[in-house]
Design a protein around this motif. Sequence first.
Motif, PDB file in Angstrom:
ATOM      1  N   GLN A 159       3.680 -49.880  49.254  1.00 21.22           N
ATOM      2  CA  GLN A 159       4.069 -49.012  50.464  1.00 21.22           C
ATOM      3  C   GLN A 159       3.657 -49.401  51.789  1.00 21.22           C
ATOM      4  OE1 GLN A 159       2.573 -45.474  48.781  1.00 21.22           O
ATOM      5  NE2 GLN A 159       4.257 -45.093  47.164  1.00 21.22           N
ATOM      6  N   GLN A 160       2.562 -49.900  51.920  1.00 16.88           N
ATOM      7  CA  GLN A 160       2.232 -50.054  53.355  1.00 16.88           C
ATOM      8  C   GLN A 160       3.119 -51.311  53.963  1.00 16.88           C
ATOM      9  OE1 GLN A 160      -1.518 -52.130  53.372  1.00 16.88           O
ATOM     10  NE2 GLN A 160      -2.029 -51.354  55.651  1.00 16.88           N
ATOM     11  N   THR A 161       3.363 -52.190  53.005  1.00 19.10           N
ATOM     12  CA  THR A 161       4.421 -53.325  53.653  1.00 19.10           C
ATOM     13  C   THR A 161       5.634 -52.807  53.733  1.00 19.10           C
ATOM     14  OG1 THR A 161       3.117 -54.974  51.817  1.00 19.10           O
ATOM     15  CG2 THR A 161       5.167 -55.507  52.854  1.00 19.10           C
ATOM     16  N   ARG A 162       6.070 -51.743  53.152  1.00 23.30           N
ATOM     17  CA  ARG A 162       7.487 -51.061  53.517  1.00 23.30           C
ATOM     18  C   ARG A 162       7.253 -50.153  54.622  1.00 23.30           C
ATOM     19  NH1 ARG A 162       8.274 -50.810  47.474  1.00 23.30           N
ATOM     20  NH2 ARG A 162       7.655 -48.924  47.861  1.00 23.30           N
ATOM     21  N   ARG A 163       6.103 -49.780  55.053  1.00 24.22           N
ATOM     22  CA  ARG A 163       5.821 -48.855  56.141  1.00 24.22           C
ATOM     23  C   ARG A 163       6.309 -47.354  55.362  1.00 24.22           C
ATOM     24  NH1 ARG A 163       4.949 -51.204  61.073  1.00 24.22           N
ATOM     25  NH2 ARG A 163       4.977 -53.448  61.355  1.00 24.22           N
ATOM     26  N   GLU A 164       6.047 -47.063  54.328  1.00 20.97           N
ATOM     27  CA  GLU A 164       6.177 -45.867  53.796  1.00 20.97           C
ATOM     28  C   GLU A 164       4.936 -45.294  53.553  1.00 20.97           C
ATOM     29  OE1 GLU A 164       8.239 -46.628  50.006  1.00 20.97           O
ATOM     30  OE2 GLU A 164      10.029 -47.523  51.029  1.00 20.97           O
ATOM     31  N   TRP A 165       4.897 -43.867  53.670  1.00 22.79           N
ATOM     32  CA  TRP A 165       3.678 -42.886  53.362  1.00 22.79           C
ATOM     33  C   TRP A 165       4.266 -41.717  52.619  1.00 22.79           C
ATOM     34  CZ3 TRP A 165       2.096 -38.111  55.475  1.00 22.79           C
ATOM     35  CH2 TRP A 165       0.676 -37.686  54.921  1.00 22.79           C
TER      36      TRP A 165
END
Length: 168
Positions: A159-165
């Motif tokens: 998720q961090q790689t995809r910039r998702e939270w």
Amino acid sequence: GRGGRELANCPRLPALLAPGQYRYCQRVYQHHARKGRRLARTTILVREGFYTTNRARLTEVAPDVDFVPFGDRDDMLSKLPRAHALYGGSPREDVLESCDLLRWVHMSSAGVDRYYSRELAARGVTLTRGSGAYGVPISEHVLAMMLAFTRGLPQYIRQQTRREWHRT
């Protein structure tokens, strides 16, 4: 004897070697002292990476020892006839004939059965291994992986790689 004093002058040597290896070094020095021979400098072949990382410590702990780094197997085999010990490599039986000085081989792996031969034993070469040296690091790694998976760390990294939270 004289050999015992030589080792006593290097009090930090046990910090570098395992207890069995240190006792072996003591026996070698004492054997030569009984024969009236004084050992010149001892030559130990060590893997290049180990030498590069630990050069200062090796020199400090054992100033009377020549640590000779080797890169690949061919490099090790070419330097082996002039070595008293080999730390982190395995000699082939066909080169042992030219290794009159060799008395100690240390393998960093736990399993050394396939490297131990009658020829090695007949030449009086002591073979030691790194059994037990990796117990703590491996158990710490396993525990870290268990915690990472139970807490969902791989998912959070993706998720961090995809910039998702996502709120949980």
